[in-house]
Write an enzyme that holds these catalytic residues in place. Structure first.
Site, PDB file in Angstrom:
ATOM      1  N   ASN A  14       0.831  -1.206   0.000  1.00  0.00           N
ATOM      2  CA  ASN A  14       0.000   0.000   0.000  1.00  0.00           C
ATOM      3  C   ASN A  14       0.866   1.256   0.000  1.00  0.00           C
ATOM      4  O   ASN A  14       0.560   2.226  -0.692  1.00  0.00           O
ATOM      5  CB  ASN A  14      -0.948   0.008   1.205  1.00  0.00           C
ATOM      6  CG  ASN A  14      -2.193  -0.810   0.948  1.00  0.00           C
ATOM      7  OD1 ASN A  14      -3.071  -0.412   0.194  1.00  0.00           O
ATOM      8  ND2 ASN A  14      -2.263  -1.991   1.549  1.00  0.00           N
ATOM      9  N   HIS A 109      -8.340  -0.887   5.973  1.00  0.00           N
ATOM     10  CA  HIS A 109      -8.673  -2.187   6.566  1.00  0.00           C
ATOM     11  C   HIS A 109      -9.214  -3.110   5.476  1.00  0.00           C
ATOM     12  O   HIS A 109     -10.074  -2.695   4.698  1.00  0.00           O
ATOM     13  CB  HIS A 109      -9.708  -2.000   7.680  1.00  0.00           C
ATOM     14  CG  HIS A 109     -10.071  -3.291   8.340  1.00  0.00           C
ATOM     15  ND1 HIS A 109      -9.203  -3.952   9.176  1.00  0.00           N
ATOM     16  CD2 HIS A 109     -11.180  -4.065   8.236  1.00  0.00           C
ATOM     17  CE1 HIS A 109      -9.763  -5.088   9.577  1.00  0.00           C
ATOM     18  NE2 HIS A 109     -10.961  -5.172   9.029  1.00  0.00           N
TER      19      HIS A 109
HETATM   20  C1  GRF Z   1      -3.290  -4.706   3.988  1.00  0.00           C
HETATM   21  O1  GRF Z   1      -4.152  -5.764   3.695  1.00  0.00           O
HETATM   22  C2  GRF Z   1      -3.999  -3.651   4.816  1.00  0.00           C
HETATM   23  O2  GRF Z   1      -5.359  -3.532   4.522  1.00  0.00           O
HETATM   24  C3  GRF Z   1      -3.823  -4.177   6.211  1.00  0.00           C
HETATM   25  O3  GRF Z   1      -2.526  -4.719   6.226  1.00  0.00           O
HETATM   26  C4  GRF Z   1      -2.155  -5.117   4.904  1.00  0.00           C
HETATM   27  C5  GRF Z   1      -0.871  -4.433   4.576  1.00  0.00           C
HETATM   28  O4  GRF Z   1      -0.331  -4.822   3.338  1.00  0.00           O
HETATM   29  N1  GRF Z   1      -4.071  -3.118   7.174  1.00  0.00           N
HETATM   30  P1  GRF Z   1       0.886  -4.025   2.743  1.00  0.00           P
HETATM   31  O5  GRF Z   1       1.982  -3.992   3.804  1.00  0.00           O
HETATM   32  O6  GRF Z   1       0.431  -2.637   2.386  1.00  0.00           O
HETATM   33  O7  GRF Z   1       1.323  -4.794   1.525  1.00  0.00           O
END
Ligand code: GRF
Length: 201
Positions: A14, A109
């Site tokens: 993300n 989330h």
């Molecule tokens: C994602 O699924 C987010 O929604 C959750 O933790 C995960 C993080 O993934 N809070 P990344 O580290 O961004 O790949």
């Protein structure tokens, strides 16, 4: 420029999607700093490769959760941060940090809140048997995965889904939703009225 602090604990996909969209001129913001609680986080490598400052605050270096949150708040406060983005930050954000950035911390989330808050939202949804799940971007308040909802995206749960395949389908949407929420906030189009988040068309 709209100044972001991003917090991530692990993989950082993300975070990467935010940085890539900023670099492509699609998100009107800059990442001032990436903060992690995990020195091994992949997100840190990505930040360094993109010339973004990093800071690590390991929980075990502080006596309490509160002290850990306080140290992060003290670090961020003088940096002129407009928005703190929790992008896979696996710890609960407590009072000192919340109070330093009232209504200026958002989280992503991997479920349609208020369903399936907490850890492993994708697994919870699959095991419950819902036919639609998705992801939620919300303001952070003093309860876990609870604050006012900014944006949501839905995805179908397919017959043959596993936690992995459902998570991957949701993650694709996460990578669009979080940058979109940041853009709307940076453009001043987001207003919180109680639990309702009003978005200017
Ligand atoms: C994602 O699924 C987010 O929604 C959750 O933790 C995960 C993080 O993934 N809070 P990344 O580290 O961004 O790949």
């Amino acid at each position: 420029m709209f100044n972001l602090a991003v917090m991530a604990s692990g993989r950082g996909s993300n975070f990467a999607s935010i940085v890539e969209k900023i670099e492509a001129g699609e998100v009107p913001a800059v990442v001032n700093v990436l903060v992690s609680d995990n020195p091994q986080a992949k997100a840190l490598e990505f930040a360094r490769a993109h010339g973004i400052e990093t800071a690590v605050f390991r929980r075990e270096d502080f006596p309490t959760n509160k002290a850990h949150n306080q140290a992060i708040a003290d670090f961020l406060r003088p940096r002129g941060i407009d928005l703190v983005v929790l992008a896979g930050y696996m710890r609960i954000v407590k009072a000192p940090l919340l109070e330093a950035f009232p209504n200026r911390i958002i989280n992503i989330h991997p479920a349609l809140l208020p369903s399936f808050p907490g850890l492993e939202g994708q697994r919870q949804a699959l095991e419950y048997g819902v036919k639609i799940s998705g992801c939620t971007v919300h303001f952070v308040d003093d309860r876990v995965d609870h604050g006012p909802i900014i944006l949501q995206a839905a995805v179908p749960v397919e017959e043959d889904d596993t936690v992995e395949t459902l998570s991957a389908r949701i993650l694709k949407e996460e990578h669009k939703l979080l940058p979109r929420a940041i853009t709307l906030i940076a453009q001043g189009k987001v207003r919180v009225e109680g639990r309702r988040v009003r978005i200017t068309p």
